[in-house]
Design a protein around this motif. Structure first.
Motif, short mmCIF file in Angstrom:
data_model
loop_
_atom_site.label_atom_id
_atom_site.label_comp_id
_atom_site.label_asym_id
_atom_site.label_seq_id
_atom_site.Cartn_x
_atom_site.Cartn_y
_atom_site.Cartn_z
N LEU A 30 1.06 -1.18 -0.15
CA LEU A 30 -0.36 0.04 -0.13
C LEU A 30 0.94 1.60 0.00
O LEU A 30 0.65 1.62 -0.52
N ILE A 31 2.30 1.34 0.91
CA ILE A 31 2.86 2.62 1.04
C ILE A 31 3.25 2.68 -0.03
O ILE A 31 4.14 3.76 -0.97
N GLU A 35 2.92 6.03 -2.83
CA GLU A 35 3.95 7.14 -2.94
C GLU A 35 4.87 6.73 -4.47
O GLU A 35 4.29 7.76 -4.83
N ARG A 36 4.59 5.90 -5.08
CA ARG A 36 5.07 6.34 -6.61
C ARG A 36 3.84 6.57 -7.09
O ARG A 36 4.26 7.39 -8.05
N ALA A 311 10.72 3.37 6.55
CA ALA A 311 11.99 2.75 5.66
C ALA A 311 11.94 2.64 4.08
O ALA A 311 12.34 2.67 3.03
N VAL A 312 10.92 1.84 3.54
CA VAL A 312 10.11 1.57 2.57
C VAL A 312 10.09 3.01 1.24
O VAL A 312 10.73 3.04 1.30
N ALA A 313 9.78 3.84 2.31
CA ALA A 313 9.26 4.95 1.34
C ALA A 313 10.00 5.88 1.02
O ALA A 313 10.19 6.59 0.33
N TRP A 328 10.46 11.10 5.95
CA TRP A 328 10.50 9.36 5.99
C TRP A 328 11.39 8.62 7.09
O TRP A 328 11.51 7.96 7.60
N LEU A 329 12.92 9.24 6.34
CA LEU A 329 14.48 8.24 7.26
C LEU A 329 14.15 8.59 8.76
O LEU A 329 14.26 8.28 8.97
#
Length: 352
Positions: A30-31, A35-36, A311-313, A328-329
């Motif tokens: 989902l994230i 974000e894409r 972390a993924v975002a 995000w980080l």
């Protein structure tokens, strides 16, 4: 042999962990999807030139905005109203225009037939070019000239507007004249008639050479301006093509898509989707911890969920926008700090 109760407990724990893993994967998907689409929208907007900020009426000048294109809307505020000192005429408007006309001869030719009539004209007419100049001579240059007076400062929302933008405001309204406010040297010459000042002794029957002076103003109404940010001022941007003014002015409250119809639709519910991804990840982490040291530890689950999603975002944004990636980080670091704190607490309790 294991009891039925123990076997059921183990089965429930594995079921919870499986459900937790599925929820965690859903959160990551989902994230990543959210974000894409945000990144694709930003890339599409950037192809139109400078970044486009949709500040509306509440936006304020801020660091990092210089050079960006923005939409600002609201009712313009005239800080320093224009004034025609010669006639003592003042109006709360962005632009005040003085019109001067003279009653003159005009040559009119229709179907090869030429005739002459007198009318109010806003420029001197040279009668020497008439087919029959005799008896149709005009006075010549105007003793008073038309002029345009601009406000010293006009603001829209929290931004000042460049003069080029103010001049492009649409609409004109008549400004009523007050004969009593005329300076002494003009009150004996001009008389108020039909919203204007005339030099005619009989306003209903003007004579050759009589003058008529009137004023128009840009009305104050809700406006939407698309322009480039230069400090606290909205200025024309670089024209995209020949003939382009570099800005746009429209009457009323207009959305960014109304002003720039070529822009793609912005992604919907971005913040809601991000929040949903966090909730799924936190619930997934909570279920994954079932049967382990951190079962029923909500704070540990919050920390792990925040770390994974952030972390993924952040990794996705690293190549495109370092500032967004750093935010995000930062959330990922905060989540990791919360999880580590819970681990330390559990370890300390176990040691005692």
């Amino acid at each position: 042999m294991r009891s039925t109760k123990t076997t059921n407990a183990i089965g429930l724990a594995w079921g919870a962990r499986t459900a937790g893993a599925v929820l965690m994967l859903c959160a990551l998907g989902l994230i990543a999807w959210n974000e894409r689409r945000v990144m694709d929208y930003s890339a599409a907007v950037s192809r139109h030139g400078a970044p486009v900020l949709d500040l509306g009426g509440a936006g304020r000048p801020a660091a990092g905005q210089y050079g960006s294109t923005t939409r600002v809307s609201g009712l313009p505020q005239v800080v320093d109203a224009p004034r025609d000192n010669e006639f003592n005429v003042r109006s709360n408007t962005p632009v005040l225009v003085r019109h001067v006309e003279m009653f003159q001869w005009r040559e009119i030719t229709v179907a090869g037939s030429t005739h002459y009539e007198m009318d109010w004209v806003d420029r001197p007419i040279d009668a020497t070019g008439f087919a029959k100049p005799a008896g149709h001579v005009n006075p010549g240059a105007f003793p008073i000239q038309g002029r345009q007076f601009e406000a010293g400062e006009v603001r829209l929302g929290n931004f000042r507007l460049a003069t080029e933008i103010v001049r492009d405001f649409p609409g004109r309204v008549d400004v009523p004249v007050d004969e009593k406010s005329l300076p002494a040297n003009l009150s004996a010459t001009f008389t108020a008639h039909d919203g204007a000042l005339v030099t005619s002794s009989k306003p209903d029957r003007p004579r050759l050479g009589d003058l008529r002076v009137s004023w128009e103003a840009i009305p104050l109404q809700d406006m939407t301006v698309l322009a480039r940010i230069d400090g606290d001022t909205l200025v024309p941007g670089t024209p995209a093509q020949p003939g382009d003014a570099g800005f746009d002015v429209q009457v009323g409250e207009r959305s960014l898509l109304d002003v720039l119809p070529a822009l793609p639709e912005p992604p919907a519910a971005v913040s809601v989707v991000r929040g949903g991804a966090y909730l799924l990840a936190i619930l997934g982490a909570f279920l994954l911890a079932c049967g382990g040291r951190f079962r029923r530890d909500a704070l540990f689950a919050v920390g792990v969920g925040v770390v994974v999603v952030s972390a993924v975002a952040g990794a996705m944004w690293l190549a495109g926008d370092a500032m967004t990636a750093s935010v995000w980080l930062l959330f990922a670091v905060l989540g990791a700090g919360l999880a580590i704190w819970r681990v330390q607490q559990r370890t300390a309790r176990a040691a005692h």
